[in-house]
Design a protein around this motif. Structure first.
Motif, PDB file in Angstrom:
ATOM      1  N   PRO A 442       0.810  -1.162  -0.079  1.00  0.00           N
ATOM      2  CA  PRO A 442       0.031   0.096   0.132  1.00  0.00           C
ATOM      3  C   PRO A 442       0.770   1.252  -0.083  1.00  0.00           C
ATOM      4  O   PRO A 442       1.720   1.456   0.654  1.00  0.00           O
ATOM      5  CB  PRO A 442      -0.697  -0.114   1.523  1.00  0.00           C
ATOM      6  CG  PRO A 442      -0.553  -1.528   1.689  1.00  0.00           C
ATOM      7  CD  PRO A 442       0.603  -2.104   1.141  1.00  0.00           C
ATOM      8  N   ASP A 443       0.511   2.139  -0.774  1.00  0.00           N
ATOM      9  CA  ASP A 443       1.094   3.397  -0.932  1.00  0.00           C
ATOM     10  C   ASP A 443       2.412   3.341  -1.406  1.00  0.00           C
ATOM     11  O   ASP A 443       3.411   4.418  -1.151  1.00  0.00           O
ATOM     12  CB  ASP A 443       1.054   4.518   0.224  1.00  0.00           C
ATOM     13  CG  ASP A 443      -0.237   4.424   0.570  1.00  0.00           C
ATOM     14  OD1 ASP A 443      -1.085   4.657  -0.287  1.00  0.00           O
ATOM     15  OD2 ASP A 443      -0.522   4.589   2.131  1.00  0.00           O
ATOM     16  N   GLU A 444       3.013   2.153  -1.829  1.00  0.00           N
ATOM     17  CA  GLU A 444       4.270   1.969  -2.209  1.00  0.00           C
ATOM     18  C   GLU A 444       4.758   2.786  -3.654  1.00  0.00           C
ATOM     19  O   GLU A 444       5.637   3.351  -4.164  1.00  0.00           O
ATOM     20  CB  GLU A 444       4.913   0.521  -2.367  1.00  0.00           C
ATOM     21  CG  GLU A 444       6.410   0.264  -2.853  1.00  0.00           C
ATOM     22  CD  GLU A 444       6.746  -1.131  -3.119  1.00  0.00           C
ATOM     23  OE1 GLU A 444       7.727  -1.428  -2.949  1.00  0.00           O
ATOM     24  OE2 GLU A 444       5.713  -2.022  -2.879  1.00  0.00           O
ATOM     25  N   ILE A 445       3.912   2.353  -4.725  1.00  0.00           N
ATOM     26  CA  ILE A 445       3.773   2.896  -6.089  1.00  0.00           C
ATOM     27  C   ILE A 445       2.724   3.757  -6.357  1.00  0.00           C
ATOM     28  O   ILE A 445       1.693   3.339  -6.200  1.00  0.00           O
ATOM     29  CB  ILE A 445       3.595   1.445  -6.845  1.00  0.00           C
ATOM     30  CG1 ILE A 445       4.793   0.295  -6.518  1.00  0.00           C
ATOM     31  CG2 ILE A 445       3.946   2.258  -8.381  1.00  0.00           C
ATOM     32  CD1 ILE A 445       6.151   0.814  -6.912  1.00  0.00           C
ATOM     33  N   LYS A 446       2.974   4.701  -7.026  1.00  0.00           N
ATOM     34  CA  LYS A 446       1.979   5.686  -7.338  1.00  0.00           C
ATOM     35  C   LYS A 446       1.897   5.601  -8.834  1.00  0.00           C
ATOM     36  O   LYS A 446       2.982   6.147  -9.646  1.00  0.00           O
ATOM     37  CB  LYS A 446       2.677   7.342  -6.988  1.00  0.00           C
ATOM     38  CG  LYS A 446       1.428   8.369  -7.648  1.00  0.00           C
ATOM     39  CD  LYS A 446       2.198   9.576  -7.124  1.00  0.00           C
ATOM     40  CE  LYS A 446       1.067  10.865  -7.625  1.00  0.00           C
ATOM     41  NZ  LYS A 446       1.524  12.291  -7.494  1.00  0.00           N
ATOM     42  N   LEU A 447       0.792   5.188  -9.313  1.00  0.00           N
ATOM     43  CA  LEU A 447       0.541   4.783 -10.706  1.00  0.00           C
ATOM     44  C   LEU A 447      -0.505   5.617 -11.344  1.00  0.00           C
ATOM     45  O   LEU A 447      -1.521   5.936 -10.696  1.00  0.00           O
ATOM     46  CB  LEU A 447      -0.001   3.577 -10.930  1.00  0.00           C
ATOM     47  CG  LEU A 447      -0.230   3.012 -12.450  1.00  0.00           C
ATOM     48  CD1 LEU A 447       0.198   1.595 -12.448  1.00  0.00           C
ATOM     49  CD2 LEU A 447      -1.757   3.122 -12.750  1.00  0.00           C
ATOM     50  N   LYS A 482      15.278   0.686  -6.009  1.00  0.00           N
ATOM     51  CA  LYS A 482      16.347   1.535  -5.210  1.00  0.00           C
ATOM     52  C   LYS A 482      15.733   2.906  -5.113  1.00  0.00           C
ATOM     53  O   LYS A 482      16.756   3.768  -4.764  1.00  0.00           O
ATOM     54  CB  LYS A 482      17.574   1.210  -5.515  1.00  0.00           C
ATOM     55  CG  LYS A 482      18.125  -0.241  -5.319  1.00  0.00           C
ATOM     56  CD  LYS A 482      19.744  -0.295  -5.736  1.00  0.00           C
ATOM     57  CE  LYS A 482      19.985  -1.800  -5.634  1.00  0.00           C
ATOM     58  NZ  LYS A 482      21.605  -2.060  -6.042  1.00  0.00           N
ATOM     59  N   GLN A 483      14.729   3.211  -5.743  1.00  0.00           N
ATOM     60  CA  GLN A 483      14.450   4.705  -5.922  1.00  0.00           C
ATOM     61  C   GLN A 483      13.501   5.116  -4.422  1.00  0.00           C
ATOM     62  O   GLN A 483      12.754   4.318  -4.303  1.00  0.00           O
ATOM     63  CB  GLN A 483      13.697   4.907  -7.136  1.00  0.00           C
ATOM     64  CG  GLN A 483      14.538   4.528  -8.276  1.00  0.00           C
ATOM     65  CD  GLN A 483      15.675   5.338  -8.865  1.00  0.00           C
ATOM     66  OE1 GLN A 483      16.705   4.908  -8.571  1.00  0.00           O
ATOM     67  NE2 GLN A 483      15.461   6.754  -8.767  1.00  0.00           N
ATOM     68  N   SER A 484      13.601   6.169  -4.376  1.00  0.00           N
ATOM     69  CA  SER A 484      12.990   6.517  -3.074  1.00  0.00           C
ATOM     70  C   SER A 484      11.590   6.967  -3.408  1.00  0.00           C
ATOM     71  O   SER A 484      10.661   6.894  -2.762  1.00  0.00           O
ATOM     72  CB  SER A 484      13.411   7.782  -2.471  1.00  0.00           C
ATOM     73  OG  SER A 484      13.565   9.035  -3.396  1.00  0.00           O
ATOM     74  N   GLU A 485      11.422   7.516  -4.657  1.00  0.00           N
ATOM     75  CA  GLU A 485      10.158   7.806  -5.140  1.00  0.00           C
ATOM     76  C   GLU A 485       9.751   7.000  -6.381  1.00  0.00           C
ATOM     77  O   GLU A 485      10.561   7.195  -7.530  1.00  0.00           O
ATOM     78  CB  GLU A 485       9.854   9.364  -5.583  1.00  0.00           C
ATOM     79  CG  GLU A 485       8.743   9.838  -6.057  1.00  0.00           C
ATOM     80  CD  GLU A 485       8.391  11.381  -6.176  1.00  0.00           C
ATOM     81  OE1 GLU A 485       7.332  12.016  -6.429  1.00  0.00           O
ATOM     82  OE2 GLU A 485       9.738  11.786  -6.623  1.00  0.00           O
ATOM     83  N   LYS A 557      13.773  13.242 -18.263  1.00  0.00           N
ATOM     84  CA  LYS A 557      14.289  13.436 -17.106  1.00  0.00           C
ATOM     85  C   LYS A 557      14.955  12.282 -16.566  1.00  0.00           C
ATOM     86  O   LYS A 557      16.151  12.061 -16.176  1.00  0.00           O
ATOM     87  CB  LYS A 557      13.432  13.693 -16.048  1.00  0.00           C
ATOM     88  CG  LYS A 557      12.730  15.218 -16.548  1.00  0.00           C
ATOM     89  CD  LYS A 557      11.807  15.551 -15.500  1.00  0.00           C
ATOM     90  CE  LYS A 557      11.051  17.133 -15.964  1.00  0.00           C
ATOM     91  NZ  LYS A 557      10.164  17.640 -14.884  1.00  0.00           N
ATOM     92  N   SER A 558      14.268  10.944 -16.474  1.00  0.00           N
ATOM     93  CA  SER A 558      14.833   9.881 -15.745  1.00  0.00           C
ATOM     94  C   SER A 558      13.961   8.764 -16.106  1.00  0.00           C
ATOM     95  O   SER A 558      12.712   9.147 -16.425  1.00  0.00           O
ATOM     96  CB  SER A 558      15.013   9.922 -14.379  1.00  0.00           C
ATOM     97  OG  SER A 558      13.938   9.967 -13.381  1.00  0.00           O
ATOM     98  N   GLY A 559      14.209   7.244 -16.178  1.00  0.00           N
ATOM     99  CA  GLY A 559      13.544   6.261 -16.235  1.00  0.00           C
ATOM    100  C   GLY A 559      13.470   5.818 -17.679  1.00  0.00           C
ATOM    101  O   GLY A 559      13.898   6.530 -18.521  1.00  0.00           O
TER     102      GLY A 559
END
Length: 574
Positions: A442-447, A482-485, A557-559
């Motif tokens: 829960p709340d780990e991934i923002k989709l 390993k990403q914080s966000e 930016k990233s990803g």
């Protein structure tokens, strides 16, 4: 084909002959035009020179004692005419009346005749140098009249005229035996090597032009009837048919404005060469056919002998080909089965990697259910039925949640036959997202899922499309470990006939050196034991089977960003 070739050869000979005759004709035109120019230019100077003669000027200016002046001028004109070899030289006063002439001693002398109706007089009296072809109004002899004004300080006093007899030139053309004539701007033939064509027209004369010709008395009493002439085109060249005889027509603007010189070459010369070519071609064709028949019979005998030897070899080759075809079909069948097994293995591998999270997702409702059951027993013992009803409602909700999870897992894991049909990309994406959300904390991934709000149909298979999207979402989650966000962006768009799905994560992206290998089987950047490198390869194969395309790139930016393109199905019945 042979007849066509012979005809074509004769036709080509006709073209070449017409071309050669045209070249010769152009040279003859130049020659005839030179003789005409020479005949006219030879006497062109006379009116100009005589217009400056003091005796002629004196004749046009004196009032009394003119008889002596006239006689003197007549003698000068007669001597000059004989020396210059012109036809007639004469002087007109300002009224157009002849005062003196070189033929003053002849029966048909011009002296006393008025020629004010002639264009050469009208032009000269107005100060213009003039030239005009006409039949003599007095003698009936055709000629070219050249005139020039005689002036003094008070203005134009009269006109000096030189007439050139054109009969010797036409006789010269006639003796040459060729067909040449000159037409004026009304289409009247006034010079010709053929007497019967002279004073005929190549086209009917308009009434206005005919009126002007009669007024100028240019051709005497000639009827000026059209020639019995028809126009044709042969080999891209102009052809005249006169009284049933065809001529190759060559034309050129002549020495005076409006004059056109025509040179006619009998088309019989072309026809004779064509006929000769056709005869030679026919003989060669007959010889060729006879030779071909002989060679054909000989080849047939040789082929009969060869067929007997080749029959056995053909049978052996056919048998070998049939064996190769059967082997190819077996191999294709085995490859298809292997591909299906590989797809199924990939799905099971994905389920295996998600099993811990799935078990955790199911254990939580199970523990809650046990708690609610124990609570319900105590409440029943105490007689609190309303509270028991609430506990049962919670238990029902938890079991429904477990049913959804297991249903999605069962749908994803089953090995279904591939059937291409119109599939809603939006539904496939939503099912894959629902399945993955059961294994995320829960709340780990923002989709962020952006779609059109309406179905987008493509041709494919729902289960396989779900597997593609599950693989992409799992890769996105693993890349952000390993990403914080942790953010995943999913976008569904349709542009005209193209359906586009974008899956982008906020991870570190892909090493540019690995972009070309990312879809290769067994290629992986994960640690040993975390993946075998089949997910993206299987997804690539599924998308290609459905006629789509997938590519990967690093976001600004990233990803990493995966872009999938399908041909949209606008008519679901297709």
């Amino acid at each position: 084909m042979g007849v066509a070739a012979v005809y074509g050869a004769g036709y080509w000979v006709g073209i070449l002959t017409a071309r050669d005759l045209s070249l010769v004709g152009q040279e003859r035109l130049s020659l005839y035009q030179g003789t005409l120019r020479s005949a006219l230019e030879k006497h062109r100077y006379l009116p100009f020179v005589l217009s400056r003669d003091e005796g002629i000027k004196n004749l046009l200016s004196v009032e009394d004692g003119r008889e002596g002046v006239v006689t003197s001028v007549n003698r000068v004109l007669s001597a000059t005419n004989q020396k210059a070899e012109s036809d007639v030289l004469y002087v007109l006063n300002s009224e157009g009346t002849t005062l003196a002439a070189s033929n003053w001693m002849e029966e048909r002398s011009f002296v006393g005749h008025n020629y004010a109706f002639r264009p050469y007089y009208k032009d000269a009296i107005e100060g213009r140098e003039a030239g005009f072809f006409a039949v003599g109004a007095t003698t009936g002899v055709p000629g070219y009249f050249m005139s020039h004004a005689v002036q003094d300080k008070s203005g134009v006093k009269g006109v000096i005229v030189a007439k050139v007899d054109m009969r010797p030139l036409q006789k010269q053309w006639h003796n040459g035996g060729e067909h040449v004539f000159v037409t004026d701007n009304n289409g009247v033939i006034f010079l010709s090597s053929r007497d019967e064509w002279r004073y005929r027209t190549i086209l009917p004369i308009r009434d206005q032009a005919m009126t002007r010709i009669r007024s100028d008395r240019q051709f005497g009493g000639a009827d000026l009837l059209p020639l019995n002439l028809r126009f044709h085109n042969l080999f891209g060249r102009s052809v005249f048919e006169i009284d049933g005889t065809k001529y190759l027509s060559l034309t050129r603007d002549s020495v005076k404005p409006g004059w056109v010189m025509h040179f006619l070459i009998p088309l019989k010369l072309v026809e004779e060469k064509q006929q000769t070519a056709w005869v030679i071609g026919a003989v060669l064709l007959i010889l060729f056919v006879l030779g071909g028949l002989f060679l054909r019979e000989r080849r047939q005998k040789l082929r009969s002998a060869q067929r007997a030897r080749q029959a056995g070899r053909f049978q052996a080759i056919n048998k070998k080909l049939q064996l190769e075809i059967d082997e190819r079909k077996r191999t294709e069948t085995q490859l298809l089965k292997t591909q299906e097994d590989l797809v199924q293995t990939g799905k099971l591998a994905a389920l295996g990697q998600m099993s811990t999270a799935i078990a955790h997702e199911i254990n939580q409702p199970m523990a809650a259910i046990r708690t609610f059951v124990a609570s319900a027993r105590l409440l029943l013992a105490k007689g609190k039925k309303e509270s028991v009803k609430e506990s049962l409602t919670e238990i029902s909700s938890l079991t429904e949640r477990m049913s959804n999870i297991t249903g999605e897992l069962n749908s994803f894991a089953q090995k279904a036959s591939v059937e291409y049909e119109a599939v809603d990309l939006r539904a496939a994406l939503q099912n894959a997202i629902n399945l993955m959300e059961t294994v995320w904390k829960p709340d780990e991934i923002k989709l962020d899922f952006q779609d059109l709000g309406t179905p987008v149909f493509v041709k494919g298979d729902l289960i396989r499309l779900e597997q593609v999207f599950v693989n992409l979402l799992r890769n996105a989650v693993d890349a952000m470990d390993k990403q914080s966000e942790k953010k995943i962006f999913v976008c569904l768009r349709q542009i005209d006939h193209c359906a586009i799905v974008i899956v982008e994560d906020s991870g570190p992206g892909i090493n540019p050196q690995n972009l070309d290998q990312i879809f290769d089987p067994f290629f992986t950047t994960k640690e040993v034991g975390e993946g075998v490198g089949l997910g993206l390869s299987i997804s690539y194969g599924i998308i290609k089977d459905f006629g789509g395309n997938i590519r990967v790139e690093n976001a600004a930016k990233s990803g990493a960003r995966f872009v999938i393109e399908f041909e949209a199905v606008l008519n679901r019945d297709v």
